[in-house]
Design an enzyme around this catalytic site. Structure first.
Site, PDB file in Angstrom:
ATOM      1  CG  ASP A 288      -1.906   1.099   1.275  1.00  0.00           C
ATOM      2  OD1 ASP A 288      -2.271   1.581   0.191  1.00  0.00           O
ATOM      3  OD2 ASP A 288      -2.308   1.501   2.368  1.00  0.00           O
ATOM      4  CG  ASP A 510      -1.085   1.734   6.783  1.00  0.00           C
ATOM      5  OD1 ASP A 510      -1.684   1.581   5.692  1.00  0.00           O
ATOM      6  OD2 ASP A 510      -0.883   2.851   7.291  1.00  0.00           O
TER       7      ASP A 510
END
Length: 738
Positions: A288, A510
């Site tokens: 990400d 996350d």
């Protein structure tokens, strides 16, 4: 507001049934002690004891010491990992004693008033008292679509919150909760892929298959040949002990725990032991953007007064504590003065939140690209995105609607983020190692592309995933590396596509939008500030922002695989020799050359001692995919040399030379698997050589008692056999590079 008192808390049932990723101390002792091979060895020890040749029981003490060392090391590592795991656990807010307190998951009690926020795992079953949330129940139902929950609705443990926040009353905890009932009925944990584990299990399976039939046949053959009871037992047990790679699984287990222990010292929590091995095999590494490649410490670069005034009211109705909300709220004075009719928290699926306000219509806040408005300054904002800034927008509709349609732009918020330290160097290293790097983000594609380039990932374009159909998805995923506007379901499908194309995939995330992809990946990483739902599904949790952690995990994986490959070769030499020669003993009239005490000494000097040192040394070589083939070939070659020499010794009546020749063959093999030699390895080989000479003398004087019976023919056979062993090893090394 409702609160629990200390008296109620003491009497209430606690949420004690929590998944533990590590074996208990009792389980470690039990699983290391009561193994199939330890049972066989105990039976063999009893048989040897009946001969009253007690010196041959030395093997039982060696195995006992090895087992104790393994248990000690595993318990030590487990305790360190559990301490680190406890520190990484998320806290939950509850109403107690007229205060809002933070407690651990296992401290939640039945009847608790529990606050839940976006990103939280729901730790127990309950009923919503206040608030509205969207939850993902895929682990319970298999469905990936989010489910909307409001007051009086039931929430179930095992699901996680994708947006919104609420207060629930806890109805069921511990073993009574929904997720623990499922686990109890299924009794199935996800088994992560591991070639190392699968190869070791296969080796043990085949050895176990041969062990008992050979034992029976050796005993019958010995009795038929006229050997007395003592000779039959000692020769048969000697062969069987040689077949058992008693320390191989122990060393593998210890090596993995030591690896996890070393990583724990660097604040890297390994939640599944074999996952250190997996990163060494990964060929696609997916990130990400925000909070993984970037620090996640967002900073507001610009916001106009009109936008600020609206957001001071708007954000006062949301308790979102993600990094973006925190950065914006830091510069606002929140004022909840609106009459709110309805609201919806930010969702990764639609990229916005909204509030319906009495007399004003609906306000939307979210991604600049998803709010459906006209912007006369669009070129300016596009330029900012091209420079790597993140753009959020506030817009309004005079109608009470749930989706932005022809809204009016109020203003924008421009945020910046910075690349993590060591990100460029680490990503460059993975690129040199032929690992494909993909950045899969929900942010604007141009912004993602800029950040990726700053981190050293070279790409000509970023794909806008909102324009990609399911039919085109596979082609797009395989041919591109930078992706923006990606939904959680798309992330999951992208991981599936890569795995279906025989890629070994790691996913780093996350946020809640990464959970589905993390669960699908071969190995998954959660970052330091990730919510509980992300950490709970990840194999490895990074408790520091140091991007170099990925490099450390990779190096540990390489060390484990490469070193276990070396020691497995040493163990399997004697296994191959013992099984092969036992067949010759059964079929022909050969005599098995070793009794238990001799095999114990050979194993200690050529396997046990060097394996201990070789397993723990640094080894950063890239893992070869055919490593098991190399292990087996090395074992077969070295075992075949000893097999051939043993056959010749039977033919030339020189069995009393075989103890010396077996030690020589073993030490040469230790030398070969130890290459390249360090000073410590040179010292190790010298130590083994000196003690081999000492034990050869002890064997001739006190075990076989053949020191005075050595003939000139024995000496000639010993000399030429030693020379032949050295020449064959040199030839194999030169011609096969094994």
């Amino acid at each position: 507001m409702n609160y629990l008192t200390e008296e109620i808390i003491r009497k209430s049932k606690k949420n004690r049934c929590i998944e533990n990723n590590y074996k208990s101390t009792k389980e470690i002792i039990f699983t290391n002690t009561f193994t199939f091979f330890n049972f066989i060895i105990t039976v063999l020890a009893v048989l040897v004891a009946t001969t009253r040749r007690y010196e041959n029981l030395l093997f039982i003490f060696v195995i006992f010491i090895n087992t104790m060392i393994g248990i000690f090391q595993e318990i030590k590592s487990k305790n360190e990992l559990e301490k680190l795991s406890f520190l990484s656990k998320s806290k939950y807010k509850v109403n107690r004693n007229n205060n809002i307190e933070e407690i651990a998951e296992y401290e939640i009690v039945e009847g608790e008033f529990l606050h839940l926020y976006s990103g939280d795992n729901i730790p127990c079953d309950g009923t919503i008292l206040e608030g509205e949330i969207e939850v993902n129940e895929s682990i319970l139902t298999g469905e990936t679509d989010n489910v909307f929950k409001k007051e009086k609705d039931i929430v179930l443990s095992g699901s996680f919150i994708t947006s919104g926040n609420c207060l629930i009353k806890v109805d069921k905890v511990g073993e009574d909760s929904f997720i623990n009932k499922i686990n109890k009925e299924a009794k199935i944990l996800k088994k992560y892929p591991s070639k190392l584990r699968d190869y070791m299990n296969a080796i043990l399976k085949y050895i176990s298959f041969f062990l008992i039939p050979i034992a029976i046949l050796l005993y019958l053959k010995g009795k038929k040949s006229g050997l007395n009871y003592e000779e039959v037992v000692l020769k048969s047990v000697g062969a069987l002990i040689g077949m058992i790679p008693e320390g191989l699984i122990l060393l593998t287990s210890v090596s993995l725990f030591v690896s996890a222990y070393k990583l724990a010292k660097d604040k890297i929590l390994v939640q599944e032991l074999y996952c250190t091995e997996m990163l060494a095999r990964v060929d696609v590494l997916c990130f990400d953007k925000t909070g993984t490649i970037t620090t996640g410490d967002m900073e507001v670069v610009s916001i106009d007064k009109k936008t600020k005034d609206v957001l001071e009211k708007y954000l006062s109705y949301f308790d979102d504590d993600n990094l973006t909300s925190k950065a914006i709220k830091k510069i606002l004075n929140l004022e909840p003065t609106w009459q709110v009719l309805k609201k919806k928290s930010f969702s990764s699926d639609c990229k916005y939140s909204y509030i319906q306000v009495r007399g004003e219509g609906t306000y939307f806040f979210g991604s600049y690209d998803f709010l459906n408005f006209q912007d006369k300054d669009r070129s300016k904002h596009e330029n900012l995105k091209n420079l790597g800034y993140r753009i959020l927008a506030v817009s309004r509709s005079k109608e009470y609607i749930n989706k932005p349609k022809n809204t009016e732009l109020i203003g924008t918020v421009v945020l910046s983020d910075k690349i993590k330290n060591n990100a460029r160097e680490t990503l460059d290293f993975f690129k040199k190692e032929a690992v494909d790097i993909k950045v899969i983000s929900g942010d604007n594609p141009n912004c993602v592309l800029v950040i990726a380039k700053k981190a050293g990932i070279q790409s000509e374009k970023a794909v806008d995933m909102k324009n990609v159909s399911d039919e085109k998805l596979e082609e797009v995923v395989l041919n591109n590396n930078i992706f923006g506007h990606t939904t959680p379901v798309q992330k999951k499908k992208m991981i599936e596509i890569l795995k279906n194309n025989k890629k070994t995939v790691a996913m780093v995330g996350d946020g809640v939008n990464d959970v589905l992809a993390l669960k699908k990946a071969d190995i998954s990483f959660a970052m330091k500030h990730a919510p509980s739902s992300v950490k709970s599904v990840s194999n490895i949790v990074l408790l520091t922002d140091n991007f170099n952690s990925f490099y450390k995990v990779l190096m540990e994986g390489r060390r484990v695989i490469n070193n276990i490959s070396k020691v497995a070769t040493l163990f399997l030499i004697k296994t191959f020799f013992s099984i092969s020669f036992s067949f010759l003993v059964i079929v022909f009239s050969f005599e098995f050359p070793f009794i238990p005490i001799q095999f114990t000494i050979i194993s200690a000097l050529t396997i046990g001692i060097p394996s201990f040192f070789l397993t723990l040394e640094e080894n950063r070589k890239k893992v070869q995919e055919d490593f098991m083939k190399k292990i087996l070939l090395n074992s077969v070659f070295a075992g075949s040399i000893l097999l051939a020499i043993t056959i010749l010794a039977n033919i030339f009546n020189s069995l009393n030379t075989l103890f010396s020749l077996a030690l020589l063959n073993g030490i040469i093999m230790v030398y070969r698997v130890s290459l390249p030699l360090s000073n410590l390895k040179k010292l190790l080989i010298l130590f083994l050589f000196i003690f081999s000479i000492i034990f050869i003398l002890i064997n001739s004087l006190f075990i076989e008692k053949t020191f005075l019976n050595f003939t000139i023919n024995n000496l000639i056979f010993l000399f030429f056999s030693s020379l032949l062993i050295i020449i064959i090893h040199l030839f194999i090394k030169k011609r096969t590079n094994l």
